[in-house]
Design a protein around this motif. Structure first.
Motif, PDB file in Angstrom:
ATOM      1  N   LEU A   9       2.574  93.754   3.107  1.00  0.00           N
ATOM      2  CA  LEU A   9       2.954  92.691   4.050  1.00  0.00           C
ATOM      3  C   LEU A   9       4.379  92.232   3.843  1.00  0.00           C
ATOM      4  N   HIS A  30       3.400  88.809   8.147  1.00  0.00           N
ATOM      5  CA  HIS A  30       3.179  90.050   8.894  1.00  0.00           C
ATOM      6  C   HIS A  30       2.421  91.037   7.995  1.00  0.00           C
ATOM      7  N   SER A  33      -1.435  95.585  11.256  1.00  0.00           N
ATOM      8  CA  SER A  33      -2.712  95.595  11.973  1.00  0.00           C
ATOM      9  C   SER A  33      -3.784  96.257  11.121  1.00  0.00           C
ATOM     10  N   THR A  66      -6.452  98.524   6.520  1.00  0.00           N
ATOM     11  CA  THR A  66      -5.141  98.401   7.144  1.00  0.00           C
ATOM     12  C   THR A  66      -4.704  99.730   7.757  1.00  0.00           C
ATOM     13  N   SER A 105       0.131  83.805  10.983  1.00  0.00           N
ATOM     14  CA  SER A 105       0.147  85.254  10.822  1.00  0.00           C
ATOM     15  C   SER A 105      -0.033  85.943  12.168  1.00  0.00           C
ATOM     16  N   GLU A 107      -1.461  88.994  12.288  1.00  0.00           N
ATOM     17  CA  GLU A 107      -2.436  90.055  12.027  1.00  0.00           C
ATOM     18  C   GLU A 107      -3.455  90.172  13.155  1.00  0.00           C
TER      19      GLU A 107
END
Length: 164
Positions: A9, A30, A33, A66, A105, A107
């Motif tokens: 991240l 960040h 995804s 991830t 965030s 995400e």
């Protein structure tokens, strides 16, 4: 301005213009995804019981992971299913995308129902993970949400969508 970066991240402090014209500085995380899969076998599902260092304890969760650079959500879901459960999914059905913590965030987690499961000879579990795979009925899994045993948000979202 980037404040921190690791393998997984980055954190930045950034100036934003709000809809009413005010300008403020905010910190944005960040993490990249991710994907999550609810493996379903008839009326049963597979959940993992995974050690999470941030809470220094175990959580019941759906398998998740991830996305690597260049991977699509479907590719990641197939890879993570094998890594975390030892099963390959013959079919992945998209259930939508969630934002985990949009207050700080960006995400996103892409959700899939995984069916037509077959044992995989490839089972390269990550060396930094402590995971136990458990098979239980969808009804029993939902009762674990109701009684507070399952508190992981992505897992609750998926069980709510897939309960019978």
């Amino acid at each position: 301005m980037e404040v921190y970066r690791s393998r997984r991240l980055s954190v930045e402090e950034k100036e934003f213009s709000l809809p009413d014209g005010r300008v403020r500085n905010y910190v944005v995380v960040h993490p990249g995804s991710a994907v999550a899969m609810l493996p379903v076998i008839g009326e049963d599902c597979l959940l993992i019981r995974q050690y999470r260092y941030a809470i220094d304890g175990f959580l019941y969760e759906v398998p998740a992971g991830t996305m690597e650079p260049g991977e699509t959500p479907v590719e990641t879901a197939h890879r993570e299913m094998i890594e975390e459960t030892g099963f390959a999914a013959g079919k992945l059905s998209a259930l939508g995308t969630i934002l985990t913590t949009p207050g700080f965030s960006d995400e996103q987690i892409h959700l899939f129902k995984a069916t037509d499961l077959t044992p995989s000879s490839l089972y390269p579990q990550d060396e930094d993970e402590v995971i136990e795979v458990e098979r239980l009925s969808l009804a029993a899994a939902w009762m674990m949400v109701v009684d507070g045993t399952i508190i992981d948000a992505k897992t609750i979202c998926m069980l709510a969508q897939c309960r019978g």
